[in-house]
Design an enzyme around this catalytic site. Structure first.
Site, PDB file in Angstrom:
ATOM      1  CB  SER A   1      -0.846  -0.037   1.273  1.00 52.12           C
ATOM      2  OG  SER A   1      -1.392   1.230   1.550  1.00 52.12           O
TER       3      SER A   1
ATOM      4  CE1 TYR B   1      -4.044  -2.858   5.500  1.00 53.03           C
ATOM      5  CE2 TYR B   1      -3.575  -0.532   5.094  1.00 53.03           C
ATOM      6  CZ  TYR B   1      -3.829  -1.805   4.619  1.00 53.03           C
ATOM      7  OH  TYR B   1      -3.865  -2.031   3.260  1.00 53.03           O
TER       8      TYR B   1
ATOM      9  CE  LYS C   1      -1.527  -4.598   3.381  1.00 56.97           C
ATOM     10  NZ  LYS C   1      -1.789  -5.880   2.773  1.00 56.97           N
TER      11      LYS C   1
END
Ligand code: NAD
Ligand code: UFG
Length: 334
Positions: free
Chosen positions: A124, A149, A153
Site C-alpha cells: 500500500s 495496518y 504492510k
C-alpha cells in the site's frame, strides 16, 4: 500449473481472478470469508464463463494450506488475504499483526516447503509514511507507518526482502496500491462493506442509495485547490490488470517494487461532483473536521510500472464513479 490467489473472493482479489481466468490461467482461491462471501465465486464464473477452485481456509492454517499445495500444482501466489481497516487496526493491533504478518509467514513457510517461490504481494502507498513530497516514488523508501495496518504492510515488505537475501531463488513483486475504487462493468462484483464504511467511495455509495443520510467530508481547509484532500484514485480493474502484468514479469529472481496508481490527484469534492454528474444522482454532504492521520495530498509516480511492467491505468474518474454506482445499485440489498 495454477495461480493461488489468497483473499480471492475479496474486492481486489475477485477482480484479479477475473483477469487471470480471462487470460487463460487456472486459478485456485483461498479465503476464510471473513470479509467476503462465497457467492462471489458464482459471479466470477458468470463473468468469465470459466471455473475456479475454492478453498475456505484461513492462511494461518498451515495444514489446510499444505492440502491446497498437495492437491494442486501452484506456480505462483498472489497474496491479497489480510485485514485492511486503518481505524480498526488502531483498536485491534494484535489482530492485525496476527492476521497479516503471521498469516504471511505461514503462507511463505508452506510455499517454501512446496518449492513455490514466486509471490505478488498487496502492499500500500501507506508504507511511504509522510515523505514530505506528495508525489510518491518507489526509491523514497519506507517511512513511519501511521497505523498498525500500515505497519503490517511495511513489516511484510521488509520480511520479503530479507527472505530474498537469505534465498535468492525467490521472485517477489511488491505492488503499492493507491486508492482503489470502481467495480467490474458487469456490476456483478465490487465493494460493499458491512456496517458503516470508512473509505470514501463505499460511503458515497451508501449515501447515494439512501442507506446513509449524508457524507461527512473530512476537512475543507487543507492547502489544496478546493480545501479538501487529494488522493490518487485507481479503477479496480486497472489494478487487477497491473497484477497480471507483474505476474508476467516474475521470470527473474529478485524483489521488485511498483506503485500502482494513475499519477493524477483528485479531491474529495471532485469525486462527489463527478459521481453526481455521471450518475445523475444527488450525494448529500456536509463539511466536518479533519480526520486524524489524513495527509492533505498524495499521488503515485507510476512511471516505473509503465517502463518495467508495461502497465498504465486506462480508466478515468468518470468511469470509476459510474461503475461504483452500477455495482451498488444492483447489489443494494446484498
Ligand atoms: P478485502 O477485505 O475485500 O479482501 C481481502 C480478503 O482476504 C477477504 O475476502 C477476506 O475474507 C480475506 N482474508 C482476510 N484475512 C484472511 C485470512 N487470514 N485467511 C484467508 N483469507 C483472509 O480487501 P481488498 O480491498 O480486496 O484488499 C486486498 C489486499 O489489498 C489487502 O491485503 C489490503 O490490505 C490491500 N490493500 C487494499 C487497499 C484498498 O484500499 N482496498 C489499498 C492498499 C492495499
Ligand atoms: N473521506 C471523507 N469522508 C469519508 C471517508 C473519507 O471525507 O467518509 C476522505 C478522507 O479524509 C480522505 C479521502 O476521502 O481525504 C480518501 O479516504 P479513504 O478512507 O477512502 O482512503 P485513504 O486515502 O485514507 O486510505 C487509503 C486506503 C488505506 C491506505 C491509505 C494510504 O484505504 O488502505 O490509502 O495508502 F492505507
Amino acid at each position: 500449473m495454477q495461480i493461488l490467489v489468497t483473499g480471492g473472493t475479496g474486492y481486489i482479489g475477485s477482480h484479479t481472478v477475473v483477469e487471470l481466468l480471462k487470460s487463460g490461467k487456472e486459478v485456485v482461491i483461498v479465503d476464510n470469508l471473513s470479509n467476503s462471501s462465497k457467492n462471489v465465486i458464482d459471479n466470477i464464473e458468470k463473468i468469465t464463463n470459466k471455473k475456479c477452485k475454492f478453498y475456505e481456509i484461513d492462511i494461518r492454517d498451515e495444514k489446510g494450506l499444505e492440502k491446497v499445495f498437495e492437491e494442486n500444482d501452484i506456480e505462483a501466489v498472489i497474496h491479497f488475504a489480510g485485514l485492511k481497516a486503518v481505524g480498526e487496526s488502531v483498536v485491534k493491533p494484535l489482530e492485525y499483526y496476527d492476521n497479516n504478518v503471521i498469516g504471511t509467514i505461514k503462507l511463505l513457510e508452506v510455499m517454501k516447503k512446496f518449492v513455490c517461490k514466486k509471490m505478488v504481494f498487496s502492499s500500500s502507498a501507506t508504507v511511504y509514511g509522510d515523505p514530505g513530497n506528495p508525489k510518491y516514488v518507489e526509491d523514497m523508501g519506507r517511512g513511519k507507518a501511521s497505523s498498525p495496518y500500515g505497519a503490517t504492510k511495511a513489516v511484510i515488505e521488509e520480511m520479503l526482502e530479507s527472505l530474498y537475501i537469505a534465498d535468492n531463488e525467490w521472485t517477489i513483486s511488491l505492488l503499492r496500491y493507491f486508492n482503489p475504487i470502481g467495480a467490474h462493468e458487469s456490476g456483478l462484483i465490487g465493494e460493499n462493506p458491512n456496517g458503516i464504511p470508512n473509505n470514501l467511495m463505499p460511503y458515497i455509495q451508501k449515501v447515494a442509495i439512501g442507506e446513509l443520510k449524508e457524507l461527512s467530508i473530512f476537512g475543507d481547509n487543507y492547502n489544496t485547490k478546493d480545501g479538501t484532500c487529494i488522493r490518487d484514485y485507481i479503477h479496480v480493474v486497472d489494478l487487477a490488470v497491473g497484477h497480471m502484468k507483474a505476474l508476467q514479469k516474475l521470470n527473474k529472481p529478485g524483489v521488485y517494487i511498483h506503485n500502482l496508481g494513475t499519477g493524477a490527484g483528485t479531491s474529495v469534492l471532485d469525486i462527489v461532483k463527478t459521481f453526481e454528474k455521471v450518475n445523475n444522482i444527488k450525494v448529500n454532504y456536509k463539511f466536518a473536521p479533519r480526520r486524524a492521520g489524513d495527509l492533505p495530498e498524495f499521488f503515485a509516480d507510476p512511471s516505473k510500472a509503465k517502463s518495467e511492467l508495461d502497465w498504465e491505468a486506462k480508466r478515468g474518474i468518470e468511469e470509476m464513479c459510474r461503475d461504483s454506482w452500477n455495482f451498488i445499485s444492483k447489489n443494494r440489498n446484498s
